[in-house]
Design a protein around this motif. Sequence first.
Motif, PDB file in Angstrom:
ATOM      1  N   LEU A 218       0.774  -1.152  -0.185  1.00 16.50           N
ATOM      2  CA  LEU A 218       0.003   0.056  -0.020  1.00 16.50           C
ATOM      3  C   LEU A 218       0.755   1.359   0.056  1.00 16.50           C
ATOM      4  CD1 LEU A 218      -2.814  -1.041   2.426  1.00 16.50           C
ATOM      5  CD2 LEU A 218      -2.870  -1.021  -0.196  1.00 16.50           C
ATOM      6  N   ASN A 219       2.175   1.200   0.542  1.00 16.10           N
ATOM      7  CA  ASN A 219       2.848   2.520   0.723  1.00 16.10           C
ATOM      8  C   ASN A 219       3.254   2.780  -0.665  1.00 16.10           C
ATOM      9  OD1 ASN A 219       2.778   2.513   3.389  1.00 16.10           O
ATOM     10  ND2 ASN A 219       4.721   1.719   3.721  1.00 16.10           N
ATOM     11  N   VAL A 220       3.372   1.803  -1.777  1.00 17.95           N
ATOM     12  CA  VAL A 220       4.033   2.200  -3.110  1.00 17.95           C
ATOM     13  C   VAL A 220       2.814   1.876  -4.173  1.00 17.95           C
ATOM     14  CG1 VAL A 220       6.432   1.635  -2.757  1.00 17.95           C
ATOM     15  CG2 VAL A 220       4.713  -0.082  -3.469  1.00 17.95           C
ATOM     16  N   PHE A 221       1.692   1.381  -3.741  1.00 21.91           N
ATOM     17  CA  PHE A 221       0.648   0.979  -4.951  1.00 21.91           C
ATOM     18  C   PHE A 221      -0.772   1.430  -3.820  1.00 21.91           C
ATOM     19  CE2 PHE A 221      -2.191  -2.157  -7.058  1.00 21.91           C
ATOM     20  CZ  PHE A 221      -2.465  -1.611  -8.159  1.00 21.91           C
ATOM     21  N   PRO A 222      -1.151   2.592  -3.860  1.00 22.39           N
ATOM     22  CA  PRO A 222      -2.181   2.972  -3.145  1.00 22.39           C
ATOM     23  C   PRO A 222      -3.624   2.653  -3.888  1.00 22.39           C
ATOM     24  CG  PRO A 222      -1.269   5.009  -4.033  1.00 22.39           C
ATOM     25  CD  PRO A 222      -0.473   3.719  -4.420  1.00 22.39           C
ATOM     26  N   CYS A 223      -3.683   1.786  -4.303  1.00 20.68           N
ATOM     27  CA  CYS A 223      -5.032   1.136  -4.999  1.00 20.68           C
ATOM     28  C   CYS A 223      -5.510   0.005  -4.226  1.00 20.68           C
ATOM     29  CB  CYS A 223      -4.929   0.658  -6.482  1.00 20.68           C
ATOM     30  SG  CYS A 223      -4.533   2.044  -7.509  1.00 20.68           S
ATOM     31  N   TYR A 224      -6.219   0.849  -3.288  1.00 24.40           N
ATOM     32  CA  TYR A 224      -6.651  -0.098  -1.967  1.00 24.40           C
ATOM     33  C   TYR A 224      -7.683  -1.216  -2.261  1.00 24.40           C
ATOM     34  CZ  TYR A 224      -4.865   4.349   0.114  1.00 24.40           C
ATOM     35  OH  TYR A 224      -4.328   5.196   0.574  1.00 24.40           O
ATOM     36  N   ALA A 225      -8.896  -1.032  -3.129  1.00 26.05           N
ATOM     37  CA  ALA A 225      -9.653  -1.925  -3.541  1.00 26.05           C
ATOM     38  C   ALA A 225      -9.152  -3.047  -4.403  1.00 26.05           C
ATOM     39  CB  ALA A 225     -10.840  -1.296  -4.238  1.00 26.05           C
ATOM     40  N   THR A 226      -8.121  -2.802  -5.171  1.00 25.67           N
ATOM     41  CA  THR A 226      -7.351  -3.440  -6.020  1.00 25.67           C
ATOM     42  C   THR A 226      -6.603  -4.395  -5.368  1.00 25.67           C
ATOM     43  OG1 THR A 226      -7.455  -1.905  -7.844  1.00 25.67           O
ATOM     44  CG2 THR A 226      -5.886  -3.798  -8.139  1.00 25.67           C
TER      45      THR A 226
ATOM     46  N   MET B  19      12.229  -0.809  -5.658  1.00 25.20           N
ATOM     47  CA  MET B  19      11.141  -1.728  -6.152  1.00 25.20           C
ATOM     48  C   MET B  19      11.128  -2.325  -7.597  1.00 25.20           C
ATOM     49  SD  MET B  19       8.503  -3.181  -4.735  1.00 25.20           S
ATOM     50  CE  MET B  19       8.204  -2.218  -3.196  1.00 25.20           C
ATOM     51  N   THR B  20      10.816  -3.272  -7.754  1.00 26.48           N
ATOM     52  CA  THR B  20      10.781  -4.142  -8.945  1.00 26.48           C
ATOM     53  C   THR B  20       9.450  -4.708  -8.986  1.00 26.48           C
ATOM     54  OG1 THR B  20      11.559  -6.159  -8.449  1.00 26.48           O
ATOM     55  CG2 THR B  20      13.380  -4.799  -9.009  1.00 26.48           C
ATOM     56  N   GLU B  21       8.979  -5.165 -10.421  1.00 26.42           N
ATOM     57  CA  GLU B  21       7.593  -5.553 -10.663  1.00 26.42           C
ATOM     58  C   GLU B  21       7.529  -6.953 -10.024  1.00 26.42           C
ATOM     59  OE1 GLU B  21       4.510  -5.400 -14.195  1.00 26.42           O
ATOM     60  OE2 GLU B  21       6.639  -5.576 -14.804  1.00 26.42           O
ATOM     61  N   MET B  22       8.784  -7.824 -10.053  1.00 27.31           N
ATOM     62  CA  MET B  22       8.707  -8.797  -9.260  1.00 27.31           C
ATOM     63  C   MET B  22       8.567  -8.800  -8.037  1.00 27.31           C
ATOM     64  SD  MET B  22       8.938 -12.153  -9.997  1.00 27.31           S
ATOM     65  CE  MET B  22       9.205 -13.777  -9.350  1.00 27.31           C
ATOM     66  N   LYS B  23       9.090  -7.894  -7.469  1.00 24.52           N
ATOM     67  CA  LYS B  23       9.056  -7.679  -5.749  1.00 24.52           C
ATOM     68  C   LYS B  23       7.827  -7.486  -5.302  1.00 24.52           C
ATOM     69  CE  LYS B  23      11.506  -5.254  -2.012  1.00 24.52           C
ATOM     70  NZ  LYS B  23      12.338  -4.350  -1.698  1.00 24.52           N
TER      71      LYS B  23
ATOM     72  N   PRO C 114      -1.433   3.079 -14.369  1.00 20.58           N
ATOM     73  CA  PRO C 114      -0.527   4.229 -13.975  1.00 20.58           C
ATOM     74  C   PRO C 114       0.050   4.015 -12.703  1.00 20.58           C
ATOM     75  CG  PRO C 114      -2.553   5.096 -14.932  1.00 20.58           C
ATOM     76  CD  PRO C 114      -2.770   3.576 -14.756  1.00 20.58           C
ATOM     77  N   ALA C 115      -0.748   3.618 -11.623  1.00 23.24           N
ATOM     78  CA  ALA C 115      -0.320   3.368 -10.370  1.00 23.24           C
ATOM     79  C   ALA C 115       0.661   2.125 -10.200  1.00 23.24           C
ATOM     80  CB  ALA C 115      -1.477   3.240  -9.361  1.00 23.24           C
ATOM     81  N   TRP C 116       0.586   1.393 -10.934  1.00 23.94           N
ATOM     82  CA  TRP C 116       1.468   0.068 -10.900  1.00 23.94           C
ATOM     83  C   TRP C 116       2.795   0.590 -11.324  1.00 23.94           C
ATOM     84  CZ3 TRP C 116       1.262  -4.749  -8.752  1.00 23.94           C
ATOM     85  CH2 TRP C 116       1.913  -5.779  -9.179  1.00 23.94           C
ATOM     86  N   GLN C 117       2.763   1.117 -12.578  1.00 27.58           N
ATOM     87  CA  GLN C 117       4.002   1.748 -13.274  1.00 27.58           C
ATOM     88  C   GLN C 117       4.672   2.523 -12.212  1.00 27.58           C
ATOM     89  OE1 GLN C 117       2.167   3.152 -17.002  1.00 27.58           O
ATOM     90  NE2 GLN C 117       2.649   1.152 -17.970  1.00 27.58           N
ATOM     91  N   ALA C 118       4.016   3.487 -11.638  1.00 27.40           N
ATOM     92  CA  ALA C 118       4.693   4.422 -10.485  1.00 27.40           C
ATOM     93  C   ALA C 118       5.443   3.685  -9.401  1.00 27.40           C
ATOM     94  CB  ALA C 118       3.495   5.789 -10.159  1.00 27.40           C
ATOM     95  N   ALA C 119       4.587   2.746  -9.017  1.00 27.42           N
ATOM     96  CA  ALA C 119       4.936   1.805  -7.931  1.00 27.42           C
ATOM     97  C   ALA C 119       6.327   1.130  -8.385  1.00 27.42           C
ATOM     98  CB  ALA C 119       4.103   0.818  -7.502  1.00 27.42           C
ATOM     99  N   ILE C 120       6.469   0.396  -9.292  1.00 23.87           N
ATOM    100  CA  ILE C 120       7.823  -0.398  -9.807  1.00 23.87           C
ATOM    101  C   ILE C 120       8.762   0.750 -10.059  1.00 23.87           C
ATOM    102  CG2 ILE C 120       6.329  -2.260 -10.323  1.00 23.87           C
ATOM    103  CD1 ILE C 120       6.946  -1.597 -13.246  1.00 23.87           C
TER     104      ILE C 120
END
Length: 323
Positions: A42-50, A236-240, A225-231
Amino acid sequence: PGAIEETKKEGKAKTNLLVLGLYFLAWYALNVGYNIANKQVLNVFPCYATVAAAQLVVAWVWLLPQWLVGIRPVPKPSPDNMQALQKISLLHGFGHLVTVLSMGLGAVSFVHVVKAAEPVFAAVLSAIFAGSVMAMPVYLSLIPVCAGVAIASAGELSFTWACFGAAMMSNLLFASRAVFSKMAMSGKDQGENMDAANTFAVITMLATIICVPAAAILEGSKIVPAWQAAIAAPGMTEMKLATTLAMSGWYLYTYNEFAFKVLGMVSPVAQAVGNTVKRVVILIATSIAFATPMTPIGIAGSAIAMAGVLVYSLVEQAYKGKK
């Protein structure tokens, strides 16, 4: 022969105690794992419902192969039970959504202090919907819980009404789930292979069917967009990110499963004590993991709320025993 029987009984008691100890340890460790992994996502990917919906999807990945291979029996709820479980899964799904939301909006340790007030909601809802009225001392024992939550809220450095409101809504939904589950489970024909673990499995899977569309409606356009910003975040990496999200879902399902196993092995009092200790363990572990600063007022409020829950649980059981 008498001595042999006694030795066998002692051996069995020791084994049960060892198994119970391991169940408690797994319940606590997986619970701490969930709270830390969930907050890291949640700290890097704040899409709570997802995030909430993805965690429930993990249960399908975990359960379907076990049923197909025959590791665990396939649940076959009766039509009446299925109807009841559908209603309960609504409360479970939305309860999970707002819990994840509250953890994203504030400190995990603070959310757990607010969630200590769940018995207050359960007591009120039981009286309204199930006609279950308890003795006055039981209700009076809830006052320290409310006072503790209020004091902890006043002393919380990162306090926001949004986080507090989401945690309170989580209390309302999960207390409703508990009350309606109890009413639904009192029916005679549950179906085949519908033990506590499989009942929880069915509720989780039905809740996923509710949460996935809800996440798509609420956050559909934001997810990529949120996923791309998170990685793109440092370290942070996509795998992580994908692994941490998947693990948080696995922790969520398995800690609940162990909670059911513990419930089946201990008295309600021992379970209540275990639940209170669990919240304290999570509070301390997450405060350390995320270096959450706590004020003396916050610590005092948290302690009063946790102690209050324990006292309430013991008083409630004492009065149940008198009936």
